[in-house]
Write an enzyme that holds these catalytic residues in place. Structure first.
Site, PDB file in Angstrom:
ATOM      1  N   ASP A  34       0.888  -1.112   0.253  1.00 48.32           N
ATOM      2  CA  ASP A  34      -0.048  -0.109   0.237  1.00 48.32           C
ATOM      3  C   ASP A  34       0.877   1.334   0.079  1.00 48.32           C
ATOM      4  OD1 ASP A  34      -1.944   1.934   0.451  1.00 48.32           O
ATOM      5  OD2 ASP A  34      -2.165   1.451   2.875  1.00 48.32           O
ATOM      6  N   ASN A  36      -0.060   4.486  -0.500  1.00 48.68           N
ATOM      7  CA  ASN A  36      -0.582   5.767   0.090  1.00 48.68           C
ATOM      8  C   ASN A  36      -1.199   5.620   1.348  1.00 48.68           C
ATOM      9  OD1 ASN A  36      -2.747   4.287  -0.798  1.00 48.68           O
ATOM     10  ND2 ASN A  36      -3.777   5.865  -2.158  1.00 48.68           N
ATOM     11  N   ASP A  38      -3.963   3.954   2.641  1.00 48.45           N
ATOM     12  CA  ASP A  38      -5.315   3.835   2.726  1.00 48.45           C
ATOM     13  C   ASP A  38      -5.620   2.304   3.227  1.00 48.45           C
ATOM     14  OD1 ASP A  38      -4.871   2.354   0.512  1.00 48.45           O
ATOM     15  OD2 ASP A  38      -6.364   3.673  -0.719  1.00 48.45           O
ATOM     16  N   ASP A  42      -1.838  -1.401  -3.913  1.00 45.88           N
ATOM     17  CA  ASP A  42      -2.082  -0.621  -5.202  1.00 45.88           C
ATOM     18  C   ASP A  42      -0.693  -0.754  -6.097  1.00 45.88           C
ATOM     19  OD1 ASP A  42      -0.215   1.208  -3.884  1.00 45.88           O
ATOM     20  OD2 ASP A  42      -1.643   2.062  -2.519  1.00 45.88           O
ATOM     21  N   ASP A 111      -4.706 -10.170 -16.005  1.00 48.58           N
ATOM     22  CA  ASP A 111      -5.627 -11.259 -15.737  1.00 48.58           C
ATOM     23  C   ASP A 111      -7.129 -10.924 -16.609  1.00 48.58           C
ATOM     24  OD1 ASP A 111      -7.107 -13.062 -14.386  1.00 48.58           O
ATOM     25  OD2 ASP A 111      -6.122 -12.676 -12.505  1.00 48.58           O
ATOM     26  N   ASP A 208      -8.629 -15.960 -16.940  1.00 44.72           N
ATOM     27  CA  ASP A 208      -9.467 -16.654 -15.902  1.00 44.72           C
ATOM     28  C   ASP A 208     -10.671 -17.640 -16.297  1.00 44.72           C
ATOM     29  OD1 ASP A 208     -10.208 -16.111 -13.076  1.00 44.72           O
ATOM     30  OD2 ASP A 208     -12.294 -15.654 -13.942  1.00 44.72           O
ATOM     31  N   GLU A 263      -6.235 -20.412 -17.137  1.00 49.42           N
ATOM     32  CA  GLU A 263      -6.710 -21.306 -15.970  1.00 49.42           C
ATOM     33  C   GLU A 263      -7.275 -22.533 -16.389  1.00 49.42           C
ATOM     34  OE1 GLU A 263      -8.754 -20.593 -11.790  1.00 49.42           O
ATOM     35  OE2 GLU A 263      -9.494 -19.450 -13.461  1.00 49.42           O
ATOM     36  N   HIS A 336      -4.217 -17.236  -5.144  1.00 50.40           N
ATOM     37  CA  HIS A 336      -5.077 -16.442  -4.370  1.00 50.40           C
ATOM     38  C   HIS A 336      -6.432 -17.173  -4.150  1.00 50.40           C
ATOM     39  CE1 HIS A 336      -6.434 -15.940  -8.503  1.00 50.40           C
ATOM     40  NE2 HIS A 336      -7.602 -15.345  -7.939  1.00 50.40           N
ATOM     41  N   ASP A 337      -6.517 -18.240  -4.865  1.00 50.57           N
ATOM     42  CA  ASP A 337      -7.701 -19.124  -4.529  1.00 50.57           C
ATOM     43  C   ASP A 337      -7.577 -20.288  -3.611  1.00 50.57           C
ATOM     44  OD1 ASP A 337      -9.443 -17.434  -6.440  1.00 50.57           O
ATOM     45  OD2 ASP A 337      -8.937 -18.831  -8.153  1.00 50.57           O
TER      46      ASP A 337
HETATM   47  O1  ISL Z   1     -11.284 -20.876  -5.689  1.00 44.01           O
HETATM   48  C1  ISL Z   1     -12.084 -21.528  -6.248  1.00 44.01           C
HETATM   49  C2  ISL Z   1     -13.328 -21.876  -5.435  1.00 44.01           C
HETATM   50  O2  ISL Z   1     -12.994 -22.561  -4.391  1.00 44.01           O
HETATM   51  C3  ISL Z   1     -12.043 -21.906  -7.595  1.00 44.01           C
HETATM   52  O3  ISL Z   1     -12.818 -22.931  -7.819  1.00 44.01           O
HETATM   53  C4  ISL Z   1     -12.236 -20.567  -8.456  1.00 44.01           C
HETATM   54  O4  ISL Z   1     -13.395 -20.255  -8.061  1.00 44.01           O
HETATM   55  C5  ISL Z   1     -11.994 -21.136  -9.946  1.00 44.01           C
HETATM   56  O5  ISL Z   1     -10.576 -21.488  -9.978  1.00 44.01           O
HETATM   57  C6  ISL Z   1     -12.211 -19.952 -10.691  1.00 44.01           C
HETATM   58  O6  ISL Z   1     -11.233 -19.060 -10.268  1.00 44.01           O
HETATM   59  C7  ISL Z   1     -11.171 -17.658 -11.038  1.00 44.01           C
HETATM   60  O7  ISL Z   1     -12.216 -17.259 -11.400  1.00 44.01           O
HETATM   61  C8  ISL Z   1     -13.133 -16.807 -10.253  1.00 44.01           C
HETATM   62  C9  ISL Z   1     -12.608 -15.924  -9.278  1.00 44.01           C
HETATM   63  O8  ISL Z   1     -13.159 -15.794  -7.954  1.00 44.01           O
HETATM   64  C10 ISL Z   1     -11.047 -16.702  -8.816  1.00 44.01           C
HETATM   65  O9  ISL Z   1     -10.461 -15.665  -7.963  1.00 44.01           O
HETATM   66  C11 ISL Z   1     -10.438 -16.766 -10.082  1.00 44.01           C
HETATM   67  O10 ISL Z   1      -9.357 -17.327  -9.781  1.00 44.01           O
HETATM   68  C12 ISL Z   1     -14.245 -15.781 -10.875  1.00 44.01           C
HETATM   69  O11 ISL Z   1     -13.673 -14.984 -11.699  1.00 44.01           O
HETATM   70 CA    CA Z   2      -3.538   2.170  -1.394  1.00 44.72          CA
END
Ligand code: ISL
Ligand code: CA
Length: 566
Positions: A34, A36, A38, A42, A111, A208, A263, A336-337
């Site tokens: 971050d 700035n 907040d 970013d 993405d 995605d 993905e 991140h998932d």
């Molecule tokens: O994290 C999941 C659910 O438990 C995965 O099944 C995920 O939803 C799936 O891999 C799709 O992911 C991508 O599209 C989603 C988004 O929420 C995820 O962050 C992204 O990586 C919808 O855009």
């Molecule tokens: Ca920020």
């Protein structure tokens, strides 16, 4: 003694490419830095950390969505594909980041989220408000509910909209209506948007849920007790999928020297080449989930099951065999998932550092382009939030609501969330032992930090000689210095072992032995491995040599070069 030298050394047929040799690093912008104060990471925060990333040795930065979005699913619900999310900065900030990155020899991929838009996108707004709108057909509107499809985030995937008295499809949240790729104008809009970013100099896209863009238009009924089955058999790999990808390749991707990484949700090994065989001109690579989904029990992701190393190995073996010398994958153990890789596949209690290093060794020596997620390089772990109020992810929040409504005991849900919630990976990057791990100077941040930042942080890693971070640098360099680790063939030993992952990477340029002990116990190496003589150690995660020969210690990782014999 040298019986394992009988490997027939063949000419490598695998074609070389920069994106196969590259190491990718995923940034989750709102949790990275971050700039700035907040409380939200970013774009300028990323720019500040470019030297750190360069020094780590990665080549490509994948940024999770930075576009304008009401943020229902942390930016995966886009309301304007060509504008930057205000919280993250401005287009000037982005141009500056891209410029600075390029100056340092780093590439940036964005993405591409085009299975769905936000319901606040002007296309959907128009589509919803006027049945005669040219955008009506950009989405799936039906008078009657066509089937029983379920959404990833709980509840039904067909939503009744009172404003227009019809149902629309959303495989994710209600605020993420699915785009209708049957409509040629939709596809042209998407391609035009891709050109917009590529002309700016962006180096490619992570795509995605790309296997979902083509739908079975009869929307076949699913077995609602088998969501994984629904994903694999019904939601993905629709009838026109490959036609759409070839078209996208022809109209967009083929015009630039860029990275395309899909993905690979729902893709089985035998389908891998349909996506990535270069002769088919679709995508360069995909990342499959087969090894990640092992905890999807009948009740979905919130029904965690233990994973087994033999399953894990079998999955990579099958992918390797199916792709052969044609297609290509990205390899990853978290993003991140998913929960943090050291918490899931390593031992984040007794062997955190050793197991984090072992996992880095694995990704840097498997075939496939490694993709690391921010924080793995310092061994960041899952977070044990004490209160369910600390969760931010729509998937977890919806699950909590569902539990509350069904009078479920939240205390029972807590340990499950601590194990599987996507927020495990979304806590702020831990830069130092200062407040919020040095991520932000704000009093409160959009999501709480993992309190273990006091111990686990970049600064401490930089000043400690044997830190996870320093090991990562070595592992990444190892891969770069030995292209056999990228292109070479793959041969496994002790396939049936639940603790040891032992393999060889080899081609006409070299021959390497990788030994990984995925357990808390010491193990004897199999005779066939001990028999491989004349080796030079290139990397290891223990400081001292073992006193006993022929054994491998808990979470030990070793990489040897096997010297040519005559
Ligand atoms: O994290 C999941 C659910 O438990 C995965 O099944 C995920 O939803 C799936 O891999 C799709 O992911 C991508 O599209 C989603 C988004 O929420 C995820 O962050 C992204 O990586 C919808 O855009
Ligand atoms: Ca920020």
């Amino acid at each position: 003694m040298h019986k394992w030298r009988t490997l027939s050394i063949t000419k490598p047929t695998m074609k070389a490419a920069w994106w196969k040799e590259a190491v990718v690093y995923q940034i989750y912008p709102r949790s990275f830095m971050d700039s700035n104060g907040d409380g939200i990471g970013d774009i300028n925060g990323i720019t500040q950390k470019l030297d750190y990333l360069k020094d780590l040795g990665v080549d490509v930065l994948w940024l999770s969505p930075i576009f304008e979005s009401p943020d229902d699913d942390n930016g995966y619900d886009i309301s304007d594909y060509c504008a930057i999310m205000e919280k993250f900065g401005t287009m000037e900030d982005f141009d500056h980041l891209l410029d600075q990155a390029h100056e340092k020899g780093l590439k940036i991929i964005l993405d591409l989220v085009v299975n769905h838009t936000s319901d606040e996108h002007r296309w959907f707004q128009s589509s919803r408000s006027d049945r005669n709108s040219p955008y009506r057909d950009f989405y799936f509107w039906r008078e009657e509910q066509p089937s029983n499809w379920l959404s990833f985030f709980g509840g039904e995937a067909w939503e009744y909209d009172a404003e227009t008295s019809a149902y629309y499809l959303h495989l994710f949240s209600k605020k993420q209506p699915d785009l209708n790729w049957e409509n040629e104008t939709v596809r042209q809009e998407v391609y035009e948007m891709m050109h917009f970013w590529l002309k700016k100099g962006v180096d490619g896209f992570r795509m995605d849920v790309i296997p979902m863009i083509s739908k079975y238009l009869n929307f076949p009924y699913i077995d609602t007790n088998d969501f994984v089955g629904a994903i694999e058999n019904t939601y993905t790999n629709g009838p026109r999928l490959h036609e759409f990808l070839s078209e996208m390749n022809k109209q967009v991707l083929s015009h630039y020297d860029i990275m395309s990484m899909g993905e690979g949700i729902g893709i089985k090994p035998e389908q891998g080449n349909l996506y990535t065989d270069p002769d088919r001109k679709e995508l360069q690579m995909i990342y499959h989930f087969d090894h990640m989904s092992l905890d999807w029990g009948k009740g979905g992701k919130f029904d965690p099951q233990e994973w087994k190393l033999t399953d894990f190995k079998r999955i990579f073996r099958e992918w390797h065999q199916e792709l052969g010398d044609k297609g290509w994958i990205t390899t990853f153990l978290d993003n991140h998932d998913f929960p943090r890789m050291v918490s899931r596949f390593g031992n984040d209690v007794d062997y955190r550092e050793l197991s984090a290093k072992l996992l880095a060794t694995l990704l840097c020596t498997l075939r496939g382009t490694p993709c690391f997620y921010q924080g793995s390089e310092i061994g960041m772990t899952n977070v044990a939030f004490e209160s369910v109020d600390q969760y931010r992810d729509i998937e977890s929040v919806n699950k909590i609501k569902e539990y509350e409504q069904s009078n479920g005991d939240l205390e029972m849900l807590k340990p499950i969330l601590q194990k599987v919630s996507r927020d495990n990976a979304r806590t702020p990057m831990q830069w130092s032992d200062e407040m919020h791990g040095g991520f932000s100077t704000a009093q409160t941040t959009w999501i709480d930090s993992n309190p273990n930042y006091l111990k686990i942080n970049v600064e401490a890693n930089l000043t400690t000689e044997n830190s996870v971070l320093h090991y990562y640098k070595s592992a990444i360099q190892l891969r770069k210095n030995h292209p056999t680790l990228v292109y070479g063939d793959f041969l496994e030993y002790a396939q049936e072992s639940e603790s040891l992952y032992l393999y060889r990477r080899w081609d006409s340029n070299g021959d390497y032995l990788i030994l990984l002990n995925f357990s808390d116990e010491l193990h004897a190496l199999p005779e066939e491995v001990k028999a491989i003589a004349q080796t030079e150690k290139l990397l290891g995660n223990y400081l001292k040599e073992s006193e006993k020969e022929g054994i491998i210690r808990p979470w030990e990782a070793l990489v040897y070069r096997i010297n040519p014999t005559d």
